[in-house]
Design a protein around this motif. Structure first.
Motif, short mmCIF file in Angstrom:
data_model
loop_
_atom_site.label_atom_id
_atom_site.label_comp_id
_atom_site.label_asym_id
_atom_site.label_seq_id
_atom_site.Cartn_x
_atom_site.Cartn_y
_atom_site.Cartn_z
N ARG A 185 0.96 -1.17 -0.03
CA ARG A 185 0.02 -0.04 0.08
C ARG A 185 0.98 1.29 0.04
O ARG A 185 0.53 2.23 -0.72
N GLN A 186 1.91 1.18 0.87
CA GLN A 186 2.68 2.25 0.95
C GLN A 186 3.61 2.41 -0.53
O GLN A 186 3.57 3.63 -1.13
N ARG A 187 4.02 1.24 -1.11
CA ARG A 187 4.58 1.40 -2.38
C ARG A 187 3.84 1.99 -3.45
O ARG A 187 3.97 3.02 -4.14
N ARG A 188 2.22 1.51 -3.44
CA ARG A 188 1.42 2.05 -4.24
C ARG A 188 1.03 3.58 -4.28
O ARG A 188 0.82 4.30 -5.29
N GLU A 189 1.01 3.84 -3.05
CA GLU A 189 0.56 5.33 -2.72
C GLU A 189 1.93 6.14 -3.34
O GLU A 189 1.58 7.35 -3.84
N GLU A 190 3.04 5.72 -3.29
CA GLU A 190 4.08 6.51 -3.57
C GLU A 190 4.26 6.47 -5.06
O GLU A 190 4.46 7.56 -5.85
N GLU A 191 3.87 5.35 -5.69
CA GLU A 191 4.00 5.26 -7.15
C GLU A 191 2.75 6.06 -7.69
O GLU A 191 2.97 6.85 -8.80
N ALA A 192 1.63 6.07 -6.87
CA ALA A 192 0.55 7.02 -7.33
C ALA A 192 0.93 8.48 -7.37
O ALA A 192 0.50 9.09 -8.43
N ARG A 193 1.55 9.06 -6.26
CA ARG A 193 2.06 10.32 -6.26
C ARG A 193 2.94 10.77 -7.38
O ARG A 193 2.70 11.75 -8.18
N GLU A 194 3.71 9.88 -7.61
CA GLU A 194 4.69 9.95 -8.55
C GLU A 194 4.08 10.28 -10.07
O GLU A 194 4.58 10.87 -10.85
N ARG A 195 3.29 9.20 -10.07
CA ARG A 195 2.33 9.26 -11.34
C ARG A 195 1.53 10.32 -11.67
O ARG A 195 1.48 10.80 -12.68
N ASP A 196 1.12 11.05 -10.53
CA ASP A 196 0.34 12.02 -10.63
C ASP A 196 1.22 13.20 -10.85
O ASP A 196 0.89 14.08 -11.94
N ARG A 197 2.42 13.31 -10.16
CA ARG A 197 3.46 14.28 -10.73
C ARG A 197 3.74 14.27 -11.98
O ARG A 197 3.67 15.34 -12.86
N ARG A 198 3.92 13.08 -12.64
CA ARG A 198 4.26 13.00 -14.23
C ARG A 198 3.32 13.18 -14.96
O ARG A 198 3.43 13.86 -16.16
N GLU A 199 1.93 12.94 -14.70
CA GLU A 199 0.87 13.57 -15.48
C GLU A 199 0.80 14.86 -15.39
O GLU A 199 0.40 15.34 -16.53
N ALA A 200 0.68 15.38 -14.30
CA ALA A 200 0.63 16.94 -14.22
C ALA A 200 1.74 17.66 -15.18
O ALA A 200 1.32 18.59 -15.75
N ALA A 201 2.87 17.13 -15.02
CA ALA A 201 3.91 17.72 -15.72
C ALA A 201 3.75 17.58 -17.17
O ALA A 201 3.70 18.48 -17.98
N GLU A 202 3.05 16.39 -17.50
CA GLU A 202 3.03 15.88 -19.10
C GLU A 202 1.68 17.02 -19.47
O GLU A 202 1.77 17.50 -20.84
N ARG A 203 0.52 17.23 -18.64
CA ARG A 203 -0.44 18.21 -19.08
C ARG A 203 -0.05 19.49 -19.13
O ARG A 203 -0.23 20.05 -20.16
N THR A 204 0.99 19.84 -18.14
CA THR A 204 1.24 21.34 -18.21
C THR A 204 2.12 21.44 -19.61
O THR A 204 2.08 22.37 -20.26
N ARG A 205 3.05 20.35 -19.94
CA ARG A 205 3.83 20.52 -21.61
C ARG A 205 3.04 20.57 -22.51
O ARG A 205 3.15 21.26 -23.24
N ARG A 206 1.72 19.69 -22.61
CA ARG A 206 0.81 19.58 -23.87
C ARG A 206 0.10 21.01 -23.76
O ARG A 206 -0.24 21.23 -24.95
N GLN A 207 -0.42 21.64 -22.54
CA GLN A 207 -1.01 22.85 -22.70
C GLN A 207 -0.03 23.82 -23.36
O GLN A 207 -0.77 24.57 -24.14
N GLN A 208 1.36 23.77 -22.81
CA GLN A 208 2.07 24.78 -23.45
C GLN A 208 2.34 24.68 -24.72
O GLN A 208 2.29 25.49 -25.76
#
Length: 338
Positions: free
Chosen positions: A231-254
């Motif tokens: 659970r802890q590992r999945r939570e860490e992976e989910a946070r990391e995935r959210d960070r990557r998706e947010a960065a990808e959305r920002t890049r696509r929007q730009q």
């Protein structure tokens, strides 16, 4: 003598008799007709053949009916005998009369051969047919006796087979009873053995369940620790995935913003160029028409800007409207296409 030989003898007798009858009839007609013609008044001589034909017809009737009655073993009484001898004597008298009147005794003897042969062959044929009928009857009786004997032997054989079958059934039933008793005894022993095995199995099963419960308790504790780490590992992976998706959305929007700015700048440049002095290349003309469509200009204004015909520009406008409608149906924003 078998039946086939008897039938062959009957056929030989029938063929020979009819040959003699046919020869005697022909000879009689040829012999008697001149005699009758010589004693017949003028004008009626043409009736001369009738008498020998009538007599010969009686001969044919006698021979045919005698053959039929002899075949079935019947007796017609004295009248057929009288008719047979009367027709024979008439044929003999008519054939010999001409020679007798001339006192030609050699001719009498010659003309008596066919009638006498007909009379004797008729009597002999009748005797032969009666003998053949009796032989047929005996043969039929023998065949019936043989058939009855075969049927009796067949019934005895069937009865013997039924007796053997009944004995076999009785033996099988006895063997089946013994097998059922043996099976019941074996089943009882098997039940007792199974009950003993079941008790032993229950004891072993209780011991196994105790060990299993202890093992499961330990595994649950281990699993809970592993699940907590997962659970802890999945939570860490989910946070990391959210960070990557947010960065990808920002890049696509730009990137989308930069693309739109570049497209707007390109449209403004195409629209600011004013009416074309000469026909633009097709790719540039398509961009100009797309910019005019996005800016809401009419087809005529777009045609002036690109230098192409009004019909061609109208067709491009229709394509752009269709593309925009398709994009709206697919849930995507309509962009500017060349």
């Amino acid at each position: 003598m078998d039946e086939q030989t008897l039938r062959q003898a009957e056929r030989v007798l029938s063929v020979g008799t009819w040959l003699i009858v046919a020869g005697a009839i022909v000879f009689s007609v040829l012999t008697v007709t001149p005699l009758v013609r010589s004693v017949t008044p003028d004008g009626w001589k043409w009736t001369a053949p009738i008498l020998p034909i009538v007599v010969d017809a009686a001969v044919v009737i006698v021979v045919r009916l005698d053959a039929a009655l002899a075949r079935v073993g019947g007796r017609a009484g004295r009248w057929p005998v009288l008719l047979r001898w009367m027709t024979g004597l008439m044929t003999l008298g008519l054939n010999c009369a001409g020679s007798a009147l001339k006192e030609d005794w050699v001719g009498v003897a010659v003309h008596a051969v066919a009638p006498l042969l007909l009379i004797v062959s008729s009597e002999a044929g009748l005797a032969y047919r009666k003998a053949l009928a009796a032989a047929f009857a005996r043969r039929k009786a023998e065949q019936a006796a043989e058939q009855a004997a075969r049927e009796r032997r067949e019934r005895e054989r069937e009865q013997s087979e039924r007796d053997r079958e009944q004995q076999r059934i009785d033996a099988e039933q006895a063997r089946a009873r013994e097998e059922r008793e043996h099976a019941a005894r074996m089943a009882r022993e098997e039940r007792e053995h199974q009950a003993r095995l079941a008790r032993e199995h229950d004891e072993r099963e209780r011991e196994r369940e105790e060990r299993q419960r202890e093992h499961e308790r330990r595994e649950r504790e281990q699993s809970e620790r592993e699940r907590e780490r997962d659970r802890q590992r999945r939570e860490e992976e989910a946070r990391e995935r959210d960070r990557r998706e947010a960065a990808e959305r920002t890049r696509r929007q730009q990137a989308e913003h930069a693309r739109r700015e570049e497209a707007d700048r390109r449209r403004r440049a195409l629209l600011a160029a004013g009416p074309a002095e000469e026909k633009q290349d097709e790719d540039i003309a398509r961009e100009t028409v797309a910019a005019a469509h996005a800016a809401g200009l009419s087809t005529r204004q777009a045609a002036e800007l690109c230098g192409w015909s009004l019909g061609w520009v109208t067709t491009r406008y229709q394509e752009l409207r269709q593309a925009a409608g398709q994009a709206e149906r697919e849930g995507e924003p309509a962009g500017v296409t060349a």
